[in-house]
Scaffold this motif. Structure first.
Motif, PDB file in Angstrom:
ATOM      1  N   VAL A   1     -49.825 -25.616   0.996  1.00  0.00           N
ATOM      2  CA  VAL A   1     -49.695 -26.122   2.369  1.00  0.00           C
ATOM      3  C   VAL A   1     -50.954 -25.809   3.158  1.00  0.00           C
ATOM      4  N   GLY A   2     -51.458 -24.593   3.028  1.00  0.00           N
ATOM      5  CA  GLY A   2     -52.673 -24.209   3.731  1.00  0.00           C
ATOM      6  C   GLY A   2     -53.874 -25.024   3.288  1.00  0.00           C
ATOM      7  N   TYR A   3     -53.990 -25.226   1.976  1.00  0.00           N
ATOM      8  CA  TYR A   3     -55.128 -25.991   1.463  1.00  0.00           C
ATOM      9  C   TYR A   3     -55.053 -27.447   1.910  1.00  0.00           C
ATOM     10  N   ALA A   4     -53.876 -28.049   1.809  1.00  0.00           N
ATOM     11  CA  ALA A   4     -53.729 -29.454   2.186  1.00  0.00           C
ATOM     12  C   ALA A   4     -53.972 -29.647   3.679  1.00  0.00           C
ATOM     13  N   SER A   5     -53.485 -28.712   4.482  1.00  0.00           N
ATOM     14  CA  SER A   5     -53.701 -28.808   5.928  1.00  0.00           C
ATOM     15  C   SER A   5     -55.189 -28.702   6.251  1.00  0.00           C
ATOM     16  N   LYS A   6     -55.866 -27.769   5.602  1.00  0.00           N
ATOM     17  CA  LYS A   6     -57.304 -27.615   5.817  1.00  0.00           C
ATOM     18  C   LYS A   6     -58.042 -28.891   5.406  1.00  0.00           C
ATOM     19  N   ALA A   7     -57.692 -29.445   4.267  1.00  0.00           N
ATOM     20  CA  ALA A   7     -58.374 -30.640   3.785  1.00  0.00           C
ATOM     21  C   ALA A   7     -58.163 -31.822   4.719  1.00  0.00           C
ATOM     22  N   VAL A   8     -56.937 -32.010   5.172  1.00  0.00           N
ATOM     23  CA  VAL A   8     -56.646 -33.134   6.063  1.00  0.00           C
ATOM     24  C   VAL A   8     -57.369 -32.979   7.394  1.00  0.00           C
ATOM     25  N   LEU A   9     -57.386 -31.768   7.921  1.00  0.00           N
ATOM     26  CA  LEU A   9     -58.067 -31.532   9.193  1.00  0.00           C
ATOM     27  C   LEU A   9     -59.572 -31.775   9.065  1.00  0.00           C
ATOM     28  N   ILE A  10     -60.177 -31.294   7.992  1.00  0.00           N
ATOM     29  CA  ILE A  10     -61.626 -31.431   7.821  1.00  0.00           C
ATOM     30  C   ILE A  10     -62.021 -32.875   7.520  1.00  0.00           C
ATOM     31  N   LEU A  11     -61.252 -33.528   6.665  1.00  0.00           N
ATOM     32  CA  LEU A  11     -61.635 -34.863   6.226  1.00  0.00           C
ATOM     33  C   LEU A  11     -61.306 -35.945   7.248  1.00  0.00           C
ATOM     34  N   GLU A  12     -60.206 -35.802   7.956  1.00  0.00           N
ATOM     35  CA  GLU A  12     -59.746 -36.921   8.763  1.00  0.00           C
ATOM     36  C   GLU A  12     -59.385 -36.551  10.199  1.00  0.00           C
TER      37      GLU A  12
ATOM     38  N   GLY B   1     -51.357 -24.591  12.386  1.00  0.00           N
ATOM     39  CA  GLY B   1     -50.538 -24.659  11.177  1.00  0.00           C
ATOM     40  C   GLY B   1     -49.955 -23.309  10.811  1.00  0.00           C
ATOM     41  N   TYR B   2     -50.763 -22.275  10.949  1.00  0.00           N
ATOM     42  CA  TYR B   2     -50.283 -20.914  10.668  1.00  0.00           C
ATOM     43  C   TYR B   2     -49.149 -20.530  11.609  1.00  0.00           C
ATOM     44  N   MET B   3     -49.308 -20.826  12.894  1.00  0.00           N
ATOM     45  CA  MET B   3     -48.266 -20.482  13.868  1.00  0.00           C
ATOM     46  C   MET B   3     -46.987 -21.270  13.612  1.00  0.00           C
ATOM     47  N   ALA B   4     -47.136 -22.521  13.144  1.00  0.00           N
ATOM     48  CA  ALA B   4     -45.938 -23.312  12.827  1.00  0.00           C
ATOM     49  C   ALA B   4     -45.158 -22.669  11.693  1.00  0.00           C
ATOM     50  N   GLY B   5     -45.888 -22.150  10.688  1.00  0.00           N
ATOM     51  CA  GLY B   5     -45.208 -21.481   9.583  1.00  0.00           C
ATOM     52  C   GLY B   5     -44.519 -20.204  10.016  1.00  0.00           C
ATOM     53  N   MET B   6     -45.171 -19.454  10.899  1.00  0.00           N
ATOM     54  CA  MET B   6     -44.569 -18.222  11.383  1.00  0.00           C
ATOM     55  C   MET B   6     -43.326 -18.515  12.228  1.00  0.00           C
TER      56      MET B   6
END
Length: 250
Positions: A79-90, A162-167
Motif C-alpha cells: 500500500v505504501g509503495y503503490a501510494s508513493k508511486a501514484v503520487l510521484i507519477l501522476e 496516506g499514513y494518517m489514513a492507515g492510522m
C-alpha cells in the motif's frame, strides 16, 4: 478556426521570444521576481497541503481496498509503495498542476489583462520598456523554480496523508507503510515527474500571460480572457503530459 488557432500560436511564440531576454535592470527584475514568488508560490502553500493530504489518504485507502479484494495475496506493505508511486507519477505533478492552473493562471491572466485595458502596458512600451520581458519573465522564472518545490511538498504531504489514513482506520501498521515507502523505485520515475513538473510550470506561467497580455476591451473581456486562460492551460497540460509520457516512459 484552424487559421485563428495557428495565428494565436504564432503570436504566443513571438511574445515568449520577446519576454525571454536579459532584464533591462537587474535590481528591478529582482524585486518583481520576489513579488511573483510570493504571489504565485508561497500563497499556494495552503491549497497544496490541504489537497495533498486528502489525495494521499484517498489513494492509500483505495489501494488497500483493491489489494484486499484481489484473488492473490498482496502484502499490506505494498500500500505504501503503490501510494508513493501514484503520487510521484501522476497525482502530485498533474493534479496539483491543474489546481495551480486554476489559481495561478486566473491571477496572471486577470492581473495582466487589467494592466492592458487600463493602458499600463502601453505606458511601459511608450517609455521604452520591454513590457513582455518586464511582466512575463519574472512570472516564468518564479513558477519554474517554485512549482517543483510545491510538487515535492505535495508528494511528502500526500504520503503523510496516506499514513494518517492507515492510522485512523487501522488497515495497516506504521511498519507496513514505512516498508512500502522504502521499496526501490526506478530513478526514471523521479526524472519523469520532474520533467512534467517543469513543463507544466512553464505552461502555467506563459499561457495565462499570453491571454492577459493580448486582451482588448474592458473588464468583461478581462473576465473572459481569464476563463479562457485557465481552460487552455489545462488543455495544454493534459496534451503535454501525453507527449511526455510517450517520450520518457515508452
Amino acid at each position: 478556426m484552424i487559421k485563428t488557432f495557428l495565428n494565436a500560436f504564432g503570436e504566443y511564440f513571438l511574445l515568449m521570444g520577446k519576454s525571454m531576454r536579459a532584464p533591462q535592470k537587474a535590481s528591478v527584475f529582482w524585486k518583481l521576481f520576489m513579488r511573483e514568488v510570493s504571489d504565485l508560490g508561497i500563497n499556494s502553500f495552503g491549497l497544496v497541503v490541504f489537497t495533498s493530504i486528502f489525495v494521499g489518504a484517498v489513494t492509500s485507502i483505495q489501494m488497500y481496498n483493491n489489494f484486499s479484494a484481489s484473488d492473490f495475496p498482496i502484502p499490506t506493505s505494498f500500500v505504501g509503495y503503490a501510494s508513493k508511486a501514484v503520487l510521484i507519477l501522476e497525482f502530485s505533478p498533474t493534479i496539483i498542476s491543474l489546481i495551480l492552473a486554476g489559481k495561478v493562471g486566473s491571477y496572471i491572466a486577470s492581473s495582466m489583462g487589467t494592466m492592458r485595458v487600463s493602458e499600463q502596458i502601453d505606458a511601459l512600451d511608450i517609455m521604452g520598456v520591454n513590457s513582455a520581458n518586464f511582466l512575463i519573465l519574472p512570472k516564468i522564472i518564479a513558477t519554474v523554480i517554485f512549482n517543483p518545490l510545491l510538487i515535492a511538498l505535495s508528494i511528502v504531504v500526500g504520503i503523510g496523508g496516506g499514513y494518517m489514513a492507515g492510522m485512523a482506520t487501522g488497515n495497516w501498521t506504521t511498519a507496513d507503510f514505512t516498508t512500502g515507502i522504502r521499496m526501490y523505485m526506478p530513478p526514471l520515475f523521479y526524472y519523469y515527474a520532474l520533467i512534467k513538473t517543469l513543463v507544466f510550470a512553464f505552461i502555467i506561467a506563459t499561457v495565462p500571460a499570453y491571454f492577459g497580455y493580448t486582451v482588448s476591451g474592458g473588464s468583461l473581456e478581462v473576465g473572459r480572457a481569464s476563463t479562457q486562460a485557465v481552460v487552455w492551460t489545462m488543455v495544454f497540460i493534459i496534451l503535454s503530459e501525453l507527449l511526455i509520457t510517450q517520450l520518457v516512459l515508452s
